[in-house]
Structure formats: C-alpha cells, structure tokens
Write a protein that holds these residues in place. Structure first.
Motif, short mmCIF file in Angstrom:
data_model
loop_
_atom_site.label_atom_id
_atom_site.label_comp_id
_atom_site.label_asym_id
_atom_site.label_seq_id
_atom_site.Cartn_x
_atom_site.Cartn_y
_atom_site.Cartn_z
N GLN A 157 0.81 -1.21 0.00
CA GLN A 157 0.00 0.00 0.00
C GLN A 157 0.85 1.27 0.00
OE1 GLN A 157 -3.56 0.10 2.47
NE2 GLN A 157 -3.22 -2.03 3.05
N ILE A 158 2.17 1.12 0.04
CA ILE A 158 3.04 2.30 0.02
C ILE A 158 3.00 2.95 -1.36
CG2 ILE A 158 5.43 3.10 0.17
CD1 ILE A 158 5.93 1.01 2.30
N VAL A 159 2.84 4.25 -1.37
CA VAL A 159 2.83 5.01 -2.61
C VAL A 159 3.89 6.10 -2.53
CG1 VAL A 159 0.43 4.56 -3.19
CG2 VAL A 159 1.00 6.52 -1.75
N ARG A 198 6.95 9.37 0.81
CA ARG A 198 6.13 8.17 0.71
C ARG A 198 4.92 8.32 1.62
NH1 ARG A 198 9.65 7.80 -2.51
NH2 ARG A 198 10.98 6.00 -3.02
N SER A 199 3.88 7.56 1.31
CA SER A 199 2.70 7.49 2.17
C SER A 199 2.04 6.14 1.92
CB SER A 199 1.74 8.65 1.90
OG SER A 199 0.70 8.66 2.85
N PHE A 200 0.79 6.00 2.34
CA PHE A 200 0.01 4.80 2.08
C PHE A 200 -1.21 5.18 1.25
CE2 PHE A 200 2.33 4.04 6.00
CZ PHE A 200 2.93 2.81 5.74
N ARG A 201 -1.66 4.24 0.46
CA ARG A 201 -2.74 4.55 -0.48
C ARG A 201 -3.96 5.12 0.21
NH1 ARG A 201 -3.04 3.62 -5.59
NH2 ARG A 201 -1.15 2.33 -5.49
N LYS A 250 0.47 16.33 -5.87
CA LYS A 250 1.55 15.70 -5.10
C LYS A 250 1.38 14.18 -5.05
CE LYS A 250 3.99 15.99 -0.67
NZ LYS A 250 4.12 16.72 0.61
N TRP A 251 0.13 13.72 -4.96
CA TRP A 251 -0.16 12.29 -4.84
C TRP A 251 -1.06 11.89 -6.00
CZ3 TRP A 251 2.98 10.33 -1.37
CH2 TRP A 251 3.37 11.11 -0.29
#
Length: 450
Positions: free
Chosen positions: A79-81, A219-222, A338-339
């Motif tokens: 799930q890391i994006v 990085r973040s999570f979906r 950004k995402w």
C-alpha cells in the motif's frame, strides 16, 4: 505478569507499544494511555466527500528505514505510494517562483539557480565571504546565513523551507540541532586553522553527503497515514488503548512506577510532546522537566478542502510561503498533484507559524483565508464541496540553538525502566519519531528481561 504503560497514543507511542508487544507477546500487560479520544496524534485521518485524506502529517521520507520495516511487518508494503515528483514553488516578493535547485535545506551553494534572488544577491553568494563559525558553535540558522549571504537569501530561500518542516524559521532553528551535517562540515573547516570558514564549501559538502536520491523523496500509504495508525492499533489490541483518560502524574514506586490514576507498572514509556513531558517528569527528574519546559513549540493548523475542479495549478505540488507576504497560510499543498493516486481536487492549507496563536480564530475564518490565499496564488476560485479544520496545539518543537543540551538532559532521565520518546529528540519527521519509539521499547525490554 509484567506490566508496561505507554503514555501517549500518538504514532510514537503506538510504535513503542507495538515493538513491546512484539517482544513480549502475551507474557506482558501493555497499555497505551492518552487523554485524547483518538489515537494517532498528528497522524489524523479525515474523510472529505467520501474520500479518506490526511488531516495532519501526510508523508514520511524515502530513507525512513523503520517505516518500511514496520510497514512490511504490518502487511502494508503493497500500500506504500510515492509522491508524484511534482515540485513546489515558493511565494516571495509578491510572486511565485520555482523551488530553487543547488541548495541544502534552502541554504544556497555557489551553483544555486533561482529567480527568487536579485543579481546582487547571487553575486553576494558567489563572493564566498567567510563566516565567524568556531568549533562547537551553536547559533541560529539566521545568524549564520544573513551576515554572509544577506537578508533576501534568509527570508526567501531558507525560511520557507524551515517553515514547511518545523513551522518555524531561521531564527527559531539552530544550525547544530536543525542541520547537524552542516554544523559538522563547518566544524571541520574551523578545526583547520590555516583556512577561513566558508559557508559555501560547507553547504557543498553537506549536499554531497546526502547522496543521490532514488525517485521521489516522500512516501505514504494509499489510504493515507491513518492506514498505518489503524494497523498499529490492531496489532496492539484496541482493548489495550485507554483513550480519553489522561495520566495525572507518574512517581517511582519500588522498582517500577505508579501511574496515576491507573496503578503500578514495572516500566513506563513516555511518548508525549515536550510540554506534557515536562509536567510528567516534575518530581521524577526536575532537570529533565525544566529542559522539556524550555522547548518552544508551534501549533500548526491544517485546513483540508475537497473542491469543485480547479485545474492542475501549473503542475506544482504546492506553494511554500515566505513570511511577511500578506498571506495567512505558511504553505498550500495541491494534493492531487503531489499524490497521483488521489485523483481529486483537494487543497491542504497549513497555518500556524511559531509564535502565532490561532486558537481564537474560527474554523470558518481559516477556510476563508485558505480560499483567499489560493486565489491570490493561482488566480483561481476555490469552490468547497467539503472541508475540515484540524488543530495541533504545541505539536512541533523548535530545534533552537542549545537544543542539544536540552535533549541531553531529557535523555539522561530516559534510563532503566523509564524510557522517553518523541519528536523533540531526533527530528520531527515520522521516521525520526518511529526511531525514538523503537529505541525506547528496546531500552525497557532489555531491562525487564534481565
């Protein structure tokens, strides 16, 4: 059965409790206690028009090794994006400019490329005037930069970057605590008595020490960072989260501690902000309590807005705002730029520079400021479909000059069965907070297992 209390249900406390649960399994009672009704601290998930979003911190750095390990253990790796690679711009001197290249946290090297500065500012940088740095010096970044490069470099290049990280500026952040690699390079030059100390050379050396980043740095999570918070809570066990129940005091008792009003524990991890830490350490370690109390904090506020479509906003990920520009926000993020996975017109406006008190400002006024700032920056109208305001009182410590001494005093109290973790120790980023939590859990576990 061994009993451990983790005081603070922000991400630092949750990671500490998770590490302890992993270490002890079912052989220990591990509880997380917090006066807030919800866990996560500055990692706060919100929902706007049916879409989950981050209402606080929104990312971690690509080099945050503990975060990647934790994500793997929690089953979140897929799930890391990554952030899209879109770059922010800087609003200074009344207009937007591309984020400069050739800088180190805003400090320019001789090859800096920017439209933010005038020709005479660039000439001043390339003159490479010596600085009065001495080995072991601990001054503010502003005190280092302005005499060498001038006020425009400080206010237009350095301050917007520091505001984005700490909600502070070059006067509230110290060189040694905020930019330790730069301080080390300056020390090396100062120790070589035959040469003058060059800020340009130190910046170049610090930049080269960072290496070359592979891909986007964020990085973040979906589903947002709240996915991480929820996974930690599940691993700890929601029955072990005592939320909405503040700790009044802690006191040594036998080989352990009395945690009022929850009873006795064999060990305690304090994972709270500096102001709360000061109160809890009073009477336990007065030197550490005084050090924690002396840490200045900022109180950021995030306004998140789901809007009618407003276009790509020139493809930038957002805008860092220099102080004194007549805008309310210190930064705006165009989240869909950004995402890439968001695919929705979402604006995040960040308010609350260090020294600003927005506690009396109504949510509706903050929304109006966000809309006005957006219009001024992009010449577009913001048409909110849904919005939320999230406030984080005293959440961001300022790594001021002499901060290292305060950390040393606090760390001296973190010994044996009392461990301390938090964003005032190694940095304010998520990876740094997780690292302090891992260390605190290991300290306590090693003592209890002897």
């Amino acid at each position: 059965m061994t009993a451990i209390a983790v005081v603070g249900a922000g991400v630092t406390g949750l990671v500490a409790a998770y590490e302890l649960r992993k270490r002890f399994g079912s052989d220990a009672k591990i509880v997380v206690i917090d006066g807030s009704e919800r866990a996560g601290g500055c990692l706060r998930g919100v929902e706007l028009a049916g879409q989950p979003l981050d209402g606080g911190a929104e990312s971690f750095l690509a080099n945050a090794s503990d975060m990647f390990r934790l994500a793997d253990e929690l089953g979140l790796s897929d799930q890391i994006v990554s952030s899209s690679g879109a770059r922010p711009s800087v609003f200074a001197a009344g207009s937007r400019h591309p984020l400069p290249t050739g800088t180190y946290f805003g400090l320019p090297g001789p090859d800096v490329d920017t439209t933010l500065l005038r020709a005479d500012d660039l000439d001043l940088i390339r003159q490479d005037r010596p600085t009065d740095w001495e080995v072991g010096a601990d001054m503010s970044i502003g005190e280092l930069v302005e005499p060498v490069h001038g006020a425009n470099v400080r206010s237009r290049l350095v301050d917007p970057l520091l505001s984005g990280i700490y909600a502070g500026d070059s006067w509230t952040i110290g060189v040694r605590s905020g930019l330790p690699q730069l301080a080390a390079r300056l020390d090396e030059q100062a120790a070589a008595e035959a040469q003058q100390v060059s800020l340009n050379r130190a910046v170049e050396a610090a930049r080269s020490g960072m290496g070359t980043a592979q891909g986007p740095m964020f990085r973040s999570f979906r589903g947002g960072l709240q996915v991480f918070v929820q996974a930690l809570q599940s691993a700890i066990g929601t029955e072990n989260l005592l939320l909405g129940q503040p700790v009044n005091a802690i006191a040594p008792e036998g080989s352990g501690f009395q945690v009022e009003p929850f009873g006795g524990f064999d060990a305690v991890v304090l994972a709270v902000g500096a102001p709360a830490l000061s109160g809890l350490l009073a009477g336990v370690d007065d030197s550490a309590a005084e050090a924690a109390a002396s840490i200045t904090t900022a109180s950021p506020v995030v306004v998140a807005v789901r809007s009618e479509p407003f276009g790509d906003c020139d493809g930038v990920s957002g805008v860092l705002v220099a102080s004194g520009e007549g805008l309310g926000a210190k930064a705006l993020t165009i989240s869909g730029n950004k995402w890439a996975h968001l695919g929705a017109p979402v604006l995040r406006a960040s308010f609350g520079r260090c020294g600003e008190d927005l506690s009396h400002v109504p949510d509706e006024q903050l929304l109006a400021w966000a809309a006005s700032d957006f219009t001024r920056l992009f010449h577009k109208r913001l048409s909110p479909l849904d919005w939320v305001v999230e406030r984080y009182p005293q959440a961001l410590p300022q790594y001021a000059p002499q901060h290292g001494r305060k950390v040393a005093a606090i760390s001296a109290a973190s010994s044996g069965r009392l461990a301390i973790a938090g964003n005032f120790l190694r940095g304010v980023g998520l990876g740094a907070c997780a690292a302090t939590a891992v260390s605190a859990a290991e300290q306590v576990a090693n003592v209890l297992e002897k």
